[in-house]
Design an enzyme around this catalytic site. Structure first.
Site, short mmCIF file in Angstrom:
data_model
loop_
_atom_site.label_atom_id
_atom_site.label_comp_id
_atom_site.label_asym_id
_atom_site.label_seq_id
_atom_site.Cartn_x
_atom_site.Cartn_y
_atom_site.Cartn_z
N HIS A 153 116.09 78.04 0.59
CA HIS A 153 116.89 79.26 0.46
C HIS A 153 116.14 80.46 1.04
O HIS A 153 116.69 81.24 1.83
CB HIS A 153 117.23 79.50 -1.01
CG HIS A 153 118.10 80.69 -1.26
ND1 HIS A 153 119.46 80.60 -1.42
CD2 HIS A 153 117.79 82.01 -1.38
CE1 HIS A 153 119.96 81.81 -1.62
NE2 HIS A 153 118.96 82.68 -1.61
N GLU A 154 114.87 80.59 0.65
CA GLU A 154 114.09 81.74 1.14
C GLU A 154 113.80 81.62 2.62
O GLU A 154 113.79 82.62 3.35
CB GLU A 154 112.79 81.86 0.33
CG GLU A 154 112.98 81.99 -1.17
CD GLU A 154 113.98 83.07 -1.56
OE1 GLU A 154 113.99 84.14 -0.92
OE2 GLU A 154 114.77 82.85 -2.49
N HIS A 204 116.55 82.89 4.81
CA HIS A 204 116.60 84.35 4.94
C HIS A 204 115.78 84.86 6.12
O HIS A 204 116.01 85.99 6.57
CB HIS A 204 116.06 85.00 3.67
CG HIS A 204 117.07 85.09 2.57
ND1 HIS A 204 118.32 85.65 2.74
CD2 HIS A 204 117.01 84.70 1.26
CE1 HIS A 204 118.98 85.60 1.59
NE2 HIS A 204 118.21 85.04 0.68
N GLU A 255 122.96 86.33 1.53
CA GLU A 255 122.87 85.45 0.36
C GLU A 255 123.83 84.27 0.46
O GLU A 255 123.51 83.16 0.03
CB GLU A 255 123.12 86.25 -0.92
CG GLU A 255 122.08 87.33 -1.20
CD GLU A 255 120.66 86.80 -1.31
OE1 GLU A 255 120.47 85.56 -1.39
OE2 GLU A 255 119.72 87.63 -1.31
#
EC number: 3.4.11.-
Length: 988
Positions: free
Chosen positions: A400-401, A404, A423
């Site tokens: 997830h990170e 980004h 997000e």
């Protein structure tokens, strides 16, 4: 060749006499025309920006305009936004008269007592710094407005021209506007457009205790010494606490960073270290490579004494994992996942990560923050094995990170109203990255259950905002943008687009989007444009027209299908758990109708139909959509909509088709996809809860499908937990463990418990990493079995607890079951078990073990003990803010404690609200958990009374949702409880 008085372009240039000729009058006319155009250009340059001073905010998208052509087909280039945001949305926003181009930042944090003599404020947990900001003037102005909060400026700022030789200081004075955290510099003269200026100031700030801005964190080293680090959390509007800056996402700039630190510590920032110098016997300075074009919320600093391991990936990027030295043995898993996923995303997204390094650092607080070049994690989220989180959870969080780095960092949303662009994408990319590392997890099959179902449940209350709802420039409103809708619905809509556009078209559009908007800001219109362009020769969809209906209004549709012969008629209406008028989403009413990519399969369909389902488009302008089943469909065939659950909607059928689906599930459920089996359990439950279909449909699907896979069993257990919460809240633990509803739940749990209960190698399922929740929703089957009264589970847990009480010097309880054992030892014990646990709080220095005891004490069934515990937690010398969070959530989740937690929250709202000022999402989770038990008119009235005269701030959506959920529960108790009780008794 031309007439006299006209321009004459000869056909053979290069010959003598050839060229362009004009008469004297024409020449004079031309010169005058050019002068007029130049003057007009100058005037437009000056006045047009003034008239557009509010530009730059993500604007409202135009409503869907009916067309005589197919509305979802692209007939023209997608439109850009055509309306300006309401003027009140611009309150507290920075003017665009001056833009930052580059920051130079120097900071020195003071963490220990022997640092303090060098502090300008003379205090520990402060920092000193200076900043130089190179800005460009866009419009003539004699003011510069930036953000600053809780910062003490030393001396006077200076403002100098960079573009001219005149080095006169233009600064005159400054004023603070506390309401908006503005620092307005007044100048002695007007700044000139297209010229650059330097702003310089020295200042000091506070290392706060609320995990926002620049703040301290602590840990115990291997010999139990307390060690401190300084770290950052800028997202939300918190960079303004660290340096005077232009603290909005659209004000991107480059950064040159210097960090000063003790000689026995190190420093990290977004860029890689370029130089390290020793200043004196106490302080050193580390310089970092310039980082290009990032917003302030991605700026990051860490001063630490950690250890690291590293690898250079196939594309030459240095990847490091940092943690406290005694935990470094837990770092290899994170390094492996980071290396593989980052390298994979480089190729998958068609754009290599551009920085020289990427650090991942584990600290004892926070959740996870995707700072470009320096991702900061709560330590247990990064270090596999530190707590009972499995590989799935750690890999989801890391993935997830990492996502980004492209979505949010390389391309940044213009304003918080398009927060979903980062997000939602990071949530969507989780299953892609984890599948690359762990294909055995079958993440593509679990997307619906892990992500979409959570969004569907929350969005059916009609209380959460639309994905692209307006966001005001205040802390609470920005915090409110971080909802399950932003993460889960955002990811689910991307997943739906991937399927109706095809993965090839979707991926190409996303690659184009990243390429076109790299190092810039974006809003949803830019994404729609690139996806439409990528689809121009394939499906020819007008993505903007389709997706405006999904992003500019709340909720989603319930599709009702009715078959006559081989013909089907489809209708749609907004699906709400309770009938009411849905609130306006802020962009105007689009009619609560959607462009729906309705997919379906049928009994006689081809073997690959789940991969290539039939598809029909439903349009907002049509009251009815008609289509025919394929010619090979038989009269008695069932048909099933939403193939593989890729669409963001629920489906209802005529009774005959429901019965055919029920019969098929009972006879041979394996003809359905794994996703649709989970979907039939969850859809039938939610439709029954909303009184759309009988409860018997859910009962039959659950009975037929729950033992098919771990995911269907989990779906059955999670839905039955609602029965237990509603029907058994009035009984005590002794009666509850033998009630009919608990017996029914035990029959659902038992196969899972037999499979993996008390298996030390088993790691509980974990929530998707997307939503930053303080509440854990891990599916721990051993804990669930004990809670539902499984005698074997309770006996084993209480026996292990007693053994530990008899010999506290030796703890033989496996780490991943200590939470379950401690909790049930107290729940099924008495005062002595509770006293033992409370005494254990003061022994040892393992903060993870302490957290287990803090939570376990909330499992008591004695309301007087729980009341006393809540009062004790307010003692800040004994309990930390993290302890308070664990205690409140634990009591809130306790069927014997939620009423105690509610009374305490009402009586101590001001103190609790202040304590959770930074962690509003955690407070929302606690509030929602407490009120999830409410199912009477009296409790509804208490809830309504609670909102009177209180500033709910960032709790506003949780509060509205609590009211809606309570109304749903009341109706269910009135109309469905008897059916549920009959279902339970017949099942056992």
């Amino acid at each position: 060749m031309g007439r006299r008085g006209e321009f004459n372009l000869e056909e053979e240039p290069g010959r003598k006499g050839n060229g362009i000729y004009c008469s004297q009058p024409v020449l004079v006319f031309t010169v005058l025309t050019v002068c007029v155009l130049i003057a007009a250009t100058v005037l437009m340059t000056y006045y047009i920006p003034l008239s557009l001073k509010d530009d730059g905010v993500a604007t409202k998208a135009p409503a869907v305009i009916p067309s005589t052509t197919k509305a979802m087909m692209a007939t023209d280039p997608p439109a850009e936004p055509t309306t300006m945001p309401p003027s009140d949305l611009m309150r507290g926003r920075l003017p665009k008269t001056v833009l930052p181009r580059r920051y130079e930042v120097n900071l020195r944090p003071f963490l220990y007592d022997d640092d303090v003599p060098d502090s300008k404020m003379g205090e520990r947990f402060t920092f000193d710094g200076w900043v130089r900001i190179k800005v460009e003037c866009i419009e003539p102005t004699d003011e510069i407005t930036l953000h600053s909060k809780n910062i003490t400026v030393h001396g006077m700022p200076t403002v100098l021209s960079v573009s001219t030789l005149d080095k006169t200081d233009l600064f005159e004075n400054y004023k603070m506007v506390e309401e908006y955290a503005f620092m307005i510099l007044k100048l002695k003269q007007m700044m000139k457009p297209h010229q650059e200026y330097d702003i310089y100031m020295q200042y000091s700030g506070i290392l706060g205790d609320d995990e926002a801005g620049f703040y301290p964190s602590m840990y115990l080293d291997s010999v139990n010494n307390t060690r401190y680090i300084a770290t950052t959390q800028m997202e939300g509007p918190y960079a303004r606490r660290v340096l005077p800056c232009f603290d909005e996402p659209t004000f991107k700039a480059s950064y040159d960073v210097q960090l000063e630190h003790r000689n026995d510590m190190q420093a990290l920032s977004n860029g890689i270290e370029t130089k390290h110098i020793r200043l004196d016997g106490h302080w050193s300075r580390t310089y970092f490579e310039r980082v290009p074009s990032i917003p302030t919320y991605l700026l990051a600093f860490v001063v630490h004494d950690y250890s690291s391991i590293n690898v250079t990936n196939a594309n030459g990027c240095l990847i490091r994992v940092w943690c406290q030295p005694d935990l470094i043995h837990l770092a290899p898993y994170a390094l492996n996942v980071s290396d593989r996923v980052q390298t994979y995303f480089d190729d998958y997204l068609g754009s290599e990560y551009p920085l020289a390094k990427l650090d991942h650092i584990a600290i004892p607080s926070l959740a996870a923050m995707e700072n470009w070049g320096l991702i900061i994690y709560k330590d247990s989220f990064l270090l596999y094995g530190l707590e009972a989180y499995g590989e799935a959870y750690c890999s989801e969080t890391i993935t997830h990170e990492l996502a980004h780095m492209w979505f949010g960092n390389l391309v940044t949303m213009e304003w918080w109203d398009d927060l979903w662009l980062k997000e939602g994408f990071a949530t969507y990319m989780e299953h892609i990255g984890v599948h690359h590392v762990h294909p055995e997890f079958n993440k593509f099959q679990s997307f619906y259950g892990d992500i979409t179902q959570g969004a569907l449940s929350s969005d059916s209350l009609g209380t959460y905002p639309a994905i692209r709802a307006p966001v005001y420039a205040d802390d609470d409103d920005i915090t409110n943008a971080f909802t399950i809708i932003t993460y889960y619905k955002g990811g689910s809509l991307l997943y739906m687009m991937e399927h109706f556009l095809t993965i090839e078209v979707f991926n190409q559009g996303v690659k184009n989007y990243l390429k076109e908007r790299a190092y810039k800001n974006a809003n949803a219109e830019h994404l729609w444009h690139e996806l439409t362009y990528a689809d121009r020769d394939v499906g020819k969809h007008d993505v903007k027209k389709i997706m405006d209906t999904w992003t500019l209004q709340r909720g989603y549709p319930l599709i009702t299908l009715t078959r006559t012969g081989n013909s089907i008629v489809a209708t749609q209406r907004v699906f709400l758990q309770i009938n009411k008028t849905i609130e306006d989403g802020g962009f105007g009413d689009l009619g609560y109708k959607w462009y729906v990519p309705l997919t379906y399969v049928y009994k006689s369909g081809p073997g690959d139909q789940y991969e290539k389902p039939q598809q029909v488009w439903m349009e907002p302008s049509d009251d009815y959509t008609y289509f025919d089943l394929p010619d090979d469909a038989k009269a008695d065939d069932w048909y099933l909509a939403n193939a593989k659950m890729t669409g963001f909607y629920r489906v209802n059928y005529e009774d005959d088709n429901w019965q055919r689906l029920l019969d098929q599930a009972a006879m041979d459920p394996d003809v359905f996809s794994k996703e649709n089996m989970v979907g039939m359990i969850l859809d039938s439950f939610n439709l029954a809860k909303a009184e759309v279909v009988p409860m018997s449909y859910y009962d039959s699907f659950s009975e037929s499908l729950r033992n098919n896979s771990r995911r269907t069993r989990r779906a059955a257990v999670s839905t039955s937990s609602y029965f237990a919460k509603m029907l058994d809240t009035k009984t005590n633990i002794k009666r509850r463990s033998t009630s009919a509803v608990q017996s029914y739940a035990q029959t659902l749990v038992e196969p899972l418990y037999i499979e993996s209960g008390w298996d030390e190698s088993f790691v509980p399922d974990s929530p998707a990493a997307s939503v930053r929740r303080g509440k854990s929703s891990r599916f721990d089957i051993t804990s669930i079995a004990c809670r539902y009264g499984n005698r074997h589970c309770i006996t084993r847990a209480t026996d292990m607890y007693k053994e530990y009480m008899n010999d506290p010097t030796y703890n033989a309880i496996p780490d991943n079951f200590r939470t379950t054992v401690y909790c049930n030892g107290i729940r099924f014990g008495g005062e002595s078990e509770w006293d033992f646990a409370f005494d254990m709080l003061g022994t040892g220095d393992d903060r993870h073990e302490r957290a287990r005891w803090v939570s376990a004490l909330t499992c008591s069934v004695d309301s007087s003990l729980l009341q006393s515990y809540l009062q004790l937690m307010m003692d800040s010398t004994t309990f930390s803010r993290r302890d308070v969070e664990l205690i409140l959530m634990g009591v809130a989740e306790n069927p014997d404690g939620y009423a105690v937690a509610w009374d305490f929250l009402c009586d101590n709202w001001d103190a609790i609200s202040t304590m959770f000022k930074r962690k509003r999402q955690s407070l929302c989770d606690i509030f929602e958990e407490i009120t999830s038990f409410f199912n009477t008119e009296e409790q509804l009235q208490e809830l309504l009374d609670f909102g009177h005269g209180r500033n709910l701030g960032a709790l506003k959506y949780a509060y509205k949702s609590a009211i809606a959920s309570t109304e749903v529960n009341i109706r269910w108790m009135e109309n469905r409880a008897a059916d549920a009780e009959a279902l339970v008794r017949s099942a056992i």
